[in-house]
Design a protein around this motif. Structure first.
Motif, PDB file in Angstrom:
ATOM      1  N   LEU A  20       0.840  -1.205   0.000  1.00 22.24           N
ATOM      2  CA  LEU A  20       0.000   0.000   0.000  1.00 22.24           C
ATOM      3  C   LEU A  20       0.875   1.254   0.000  1.00 22.24           C
ATOM      4  N   SER A  21       1.964   1.209   0.770  1.00 17.08           N
ATOM      5  CA  SER A  21       2.858   2.378   0.838  1.00 17.08           C
ATOM      6  C   SER A  21       3.580   2.604  -0.481  1.00 17.08           C
ATOM      7  N   ALA A  22       4.015   1.517  -1.110  1.00 21.99           N
ATOM      8  CA  ALA A  22       4.769   1.645  -2.360  1.00 21.99           C
ATOM      9  C   ALA A  22       3.937   2.253  -3.473  1.00 21.99           C
ATOM     10  N   SER A  23       2.614   2.029  -3.414  1.00 26.33           N
ATOM     11  CA  SER A  23       1.757   2.536  -4.497  1.00 26.33           C
ATOM     12  C   SER A  23       0.925   3.745  -4.056  1.00 26.33           C
ATOM     13  N   ASN A  24       1.055   4.098  -2.756  1.00 22.77           N
ATOM     14  CA  ASN A  24       0.273   5.228  -2.234  1.00 22.77           C
ATOM     15  C   ASN A  24      -1.211   5.014  -2.499  1.00 22.77           C
ATOM     16  N   SER A  25      -1.700   3.807  -2.156  1.00 24.69           N
ATOM     17  CA  SER A  25      -3.094   3.444  -2.391  1.00 24.69           C
ATOM     18  C   SER A  25      -3.720   2.988  -1.091  1.00 24.69           C
ATOM     19  N   SER A  26      -5.046   2.895  -1.130  1.00 24.29           N
ATOM     20  CA  SER A  26      -5.772   2.536   0.096  1.00 24.29           C
ATOM     21  C   SER A  26      -6.350   1.137   0.051  1.00 24.29           C
ATOM     22  N   SER A  27      -6.355   0.491  -1.101  1.00 26.86           N
ATOM     23  CA  SER A  27      -6.907  -0.866  -1.210  1.00 26.86           C
ATOM     24  C   SER A  27      -5.922  -1.740  -1.967  1.00 26.86           C
ATOM     25  N   LEU A  28      -5.996  -3.037  -1.708  1.00 26.35           N
ATOM     26  CA  LEU A  28      -5.092  -3.970  -2.369  1.00 26.35           C
ATOM     27  C   LEU A  28      -5.344  -4.026  -3.875  1.00 26.35           C
ATOM     28  N   GLU A  29      -6.579  -4.006  -4.257  1.00 23.37           N
ATOM     29  CA  GLU A  29      -6.909  -4.073  -5.688  1.00 23.37           C
ATOM     30  C   GLU A  29      -6.318  -2.873  -6.434  1.00 23.37           C
ATOM     31  N   GLU A  30      -6.490  -1.679  -5.862  1.00 18.21           N
ATOM     32  CA  GLU A  30      -5.942  -0.475  -6.483  1.00 18.21           C
ATOM     33  C   GLU A  30      -4.417  -0.504  -6.458  1.00 18.21           C
ATOM     34  N   THR A  31      -3.856  -1.028  -5.370  1.00 20.66           N
ATOM     35  CA  THR A  31      -2.400  -1.127  -5.258  1.00 20.66           C
ATOM     36  C   THR A  31      -1.815  -1.968  -6.385  1.00 20.66           C
ATOM     37  N   LEU A  32      -2.416  -3.134  -6.612  1.00 14.81           N
ATOM     38  CA  LEU A  32      -1.905  -4.024  -7.657  1.00 14.81           C
ATOM     39  C   LEU A  32      -2.042  -3.389  -9.039  1.00 14.81           C
ATOM     40  N   GLU A  33      -3.153  -2.701  -9.271  1.00 12.28           N
ATOM     41  CA  GLU A  33      -3.331  -2.022 -10.559  1.00 12.28           C
ATOM     42  C   GLU A  33      -2.253  -0.963 -10.782  1.00 12.28           C
ATOM     43  N   ASN A  34      -1.958  -0.196  -9.746  1.00 11.39           N
ATOM     44  CA  ASN A  34      -0.936   0.860  -9.863  1.00 11.39           C
ATOM     45  C   ASN A  34       0.466   0.271 -10.070  1.00 11.39           C
ATOM     46  N   LEU A  35       0.767  -0.774  -9.323  1.00 17.69           N
ATOM     47  CA  LEU A  35       2.087  -1.388  -9.459  1.00 17.69           C
ATOM     48  C   LEU A  35       2.258  -2.077 -10.818  1.00 17.69           C
ATOM     49  N   ILE A  36       1.199  -2.679 -11.317  1.00 24.54           N
ATOM     50  CA  ILE A  36       1.251  -3.288 -12.658  1.00 24.54           C
ATOM     51  C   ILE A  36       1.553  -2.229 -13.699  1.00 24.54           C
ATOM     52  N   GLU A  37       0.898  -1.101 -13.571  1.00 21.93           N
ATOM     53  CA  GLU A  37       1.117  -0.013 -14.525  1.00 21.93           C
ATOM     54  C   GLU A  37       2.560   0.503 -14.421  1.00 21.93           C
ATOM     55  N   ALA A  38       3.053   0.645 -13.199  1.00 18.36           N
ATOM     56  CA  ALA A  38       4.420   1.146 -13.010  1.00 18.36           C
ATOM     57  C   ALA A  38       5.463   0.168 -13.547  1.00 18.36           C
TER      58      ALA A  38
END
Length: 495
Positions: A20-38
Motif C-alpha cells: 500500500l505504501s509503495a503505491s500510495n493506495s488505500s486498497s489492495l486491488e488499487e495497489t496491484l493495478e498501480n504497481l502493474i502499470e508502473a
C-alpha cells in the motif's frame, strides 16, 4: 463489503502495508493495478526492484486464497510477470525467494479444478517464461521443480492459452542449459512432448515455440521415430514398418505432427540436414499410408483433407519432396563416406515406388479428355486406374521424382530403365486437380534430360514415332531433329 475487501482482510499486515505504501493506495486491488502499470517500463521495474517489492508480492501470492481470491491472484501474477521482464535484480530475487515453488503451487491448484483455470495457468507460465530468460541458474531452478511430472500435467491442459507459454518455458530451458535437451528427448521427457502435440492438435497454437521444440527433437536429433510411436493408437515399430493395414492405423495427432514438421522443413530447407533416422521413418510411414489409403474414399480437397489416413499420406510425401530438395541432395561430400538421406531413399526403392504409383493413377484431366477411343485402345483398362486421393497428389509425386533426378545420373538411368520417361512427359500439362503440375513436370523432364544423351535420344524417338507430343520441350529450349547422315533422332538445343 465486496469479495476483494474480504480477501484483503485475510492478508497479514506485514505483507499488505509495504504494498500500500509503495503505491500510495488505500486498497489492495488499487495497489496491484498501480504497481502493474508502473512495472510496464524499464524505469518502473528498476524502481520497484530497489524497493524490494518482488519478495513481498510472492508472499502475497502465497497468502491469497484460491479460488475465492482468484482476481487478486491473477493481478499478483501479472505484476510478477512484469517485474521479471528483463530486470535481473527481480529475476534473481524470484529464484532466491523460491518463486518457482510458489508459482508451482498456484499452477497445481489452478490445474486440479474440474474446469482448469486457463487464465491463471497462462499467467503463471508467463512468469516462469520471463524468469527463464535470465540464464542457466534460473532455467535449472525451473527444470528441477517441473521436470518431468509437473510439465506433463501442464501439457495435458488442452488449451492454446497455456500451450504457447509452456512451450516457451521448455524451449528456453533446453536451449540455454547444456544437457536439458537430452533429458527432454529421453524416456522421461518425450511424454511431455507427446502431450504438448496432443494439446496443440486439438487446441491449436499461435507462437513458434512448439515448432522450435519439434525442430530440435525431430530434425536436429534422431527422436522423431519414438515420438511418432507414442502417438500410435496401438503398438508399432519405430521406423513405420511392421504395421497392420487398418483404417485407424494413424491418429489425428500423427497427421498434425507431420504437417508441422513439413512446415518446419520447408522453412529451414537450406540450413537443416535431416537425420537418416527421420528420413527412414517418414518413408516407412509413407509406404504404410499408401496401403491404408487404398481402402479410403478419395478426397476432392487439398491438404488437410479431414481424412487422417490421406493427410498422413500427403504430408509424408511433402516431407520426402523437401528432403530430396535439401542442401545435400547432390550426395555426400568426399570427406563423408556415410550415405546421405536422398541416397538412402534411392537405395530403398523410392523412385521405383513413385513411378508405380504415378502409373496407377488415371491420366491428367486434359489427357483423359483427349484420349481417342481407337480400335487398339482397351476400353476396360481405364477402370483399373485410380483417382488422386487428394488434390495435388500427382503433382507431389512428380515433384519428388524431379528433385531426386536433379544432378543424379543413376536416377536418370533408373527412370529410363523403368520406362518412366513417357509417363513423366505426360505430366507436363495443366491439371485442375493438381495445381502447378505443369511446372513440376517441366522441372522433372529437364532434370531427367540434362546431361543424359540416352534419355534425350529416348525422348526424340518418342516424338518422331508420334508416341508423344511435348510442346514443353520447346519451352526447355530443345527441338527434335533427324541427323541427315545417321538418320538417328536427337534433341537439339535451340536456346
Amino acid at each position: 463489503m465486496g469479495d476483494a475487501s474480504l480477501v484483503e482482510l485475510s492478508i497479514p499486515q506485514d505483507v499488505l502495508q509495504p504494498l500500500l505504501s509503495a503505491s500510495n493506495s488505500s486498497s489492495l486491488e488499487e495497489t496491484l493495478e498501480n504497481l502493474i502499470e508502473a512495472s510496464r517500463t524499464d524505469v518502473g521495474r528498476s524502481g520497484l526492484a530497489s524497493k524490494n517489492i518482488l519478495p513481498i508480492v510472492l508472499q502475497l501470492s502465497q497468502n491469497l486464497p484460491y479460488p475465492s481470491g482468484r482476481h487478486l491472484l491473477l493481478s499478483s501474477l501479472k505484476l510478477l510477470r512484469n517485474l521479471c521482464a528483463g530486470e535481473v535484480a527481480n529475476q534473481d530475487a524470484f529464484v532466491e525467494q523460491n518463486g518457482v515453488g510458489v508459482v508451482s503451487n498456484i499452477l497445481s491448484s489452478a490445474g486440479l479444478l474440474s474446469d482448469p483455470d486457463y487464465g491463471t495457468i497462462r499467467m503463471g507460465l508467463q512468469v516462469l517464461a520471463n524468469v527463464s530468460l535470465a540464464g542457466e541458474e534460473h532455467q535449472r531452478a525451473i527444470w528441477r521443480k517441473f521436470f518431468p511430472d509437473e510439465f506433463v500435467a501442464l501439457a495435458r491442459v488442452r488449451s492454446q492459452e497455456t500451450c504457447d507459454p509452456l512451450c516457451m518455458v521448455i524451449y528456453a530451458c533446453c536451449d540455454g542449459c547444456p544437457g536439458l535437451d537430452a533429458e527432454l528427448c529421453g524416456d522421461l521427457g518425450l511424454p511431455i512432448v507427446e502431450e504438448i502435440v496432443r494439446t496443440a492438435c486439438v487446441a491449436g497454437f499461435r507462437e513458434d515455440w512448439l515448432k522450435l521444440i519439434l525442430s530440435k527433437i525431430c530434425l536436429e536429433g534422431p527422436h522423431f521415430p519414438p515420438l511418432f510411436l507414442k502417438l500410435c493408437h496401438f503398438g508399432a515399430s519405430s521406423n513405420g514398418e511392421d504395421i497392420e493395414f487398418r483404417n485407424d492405423l494413424f491418429s489425428s495427432e500423427h497427421a498434425f505432427l507431420l504437417k508441422i514438421v513439413s512446415e518446419i522443413l520447408d522453412e529451414r530447407l537450406n540450413d537443416i540436414t535431416v537425420p537418416n533416422e527421420f528420413t527412414s521413418c517418414v518413408f516407412g510411414i509413407f509406404k504404410r499410408s499408401v496401403g491404408v489409403t487404398n481402402s479410403v474414399l478419395q478426397c476432392k480437397s487439398g491438404l488437410p483433407t479431414g481424412s487422417t489416413a490421406i493427410d498422413v499420406l500427403g504430408y509424408s510425401l511433402i516431407i520426402l519432396r523437401d528432403i530430396c530438395a535439401g542442401k545435400r541432395s547432390l550426395g555426400s561430400s568426399k570427406e563423408d563416406d556415410s550415405m546421405d538421406a536422398v541416397d538412402m531413399l534411392l537405395s530403398s526403392g523410392l523412385v521405383e515406388m513413385l513411378l508405380c504409383l504415378l502409373g496407377e493413377l488415371e491420366p491428367p484431366t486434359i489427357i483423359r479428355k483427349g484420349l481417342k477411343q481407337g480400335e487398339n485402345q482397351d476400353s476396360s483398362s481405364s477402370y483399373s486406374l485410380k483417382p488422386c486421393p487428394y488434390r495435388g497428389f500427382r503433382r507431389d509425386i512428380v515433384a519428388v521424382i524431379g528433385n531426386c533426378a536433379f544432378g543424379r545420373k543413376q536416377v536418370q538411368d533408373e527412370i529410363r530403365q523403368k520406362n518412366g520417361i513417357l509417363l513423366l512427359l505426360q505430366q507436363c500439362v495443366t491439371d485442375e486437380d493438381n495445381p502447378f503440375l505443369r511446372e513440376w513436370g517441366i522441372w522433372t523432364v529437364r532434370n531427367i534430360l540434362e546431361g543424359s544423351t540416352e534419355n534425350q535420344h529416348a525422348v526424340a524417338e518418342l516424338e518422331l514415332q508420334g508416341s508423344v507430343e511435348v510442346p514443353e520441350l520447346t519451352g526447355l529450349g530443345l527441338r527434335v531433329e533427324v541427323d541427315p547422315k545417321t538418320r538417328r533422332t536427337k534433341l537439339v538445343n535451340i536456346s
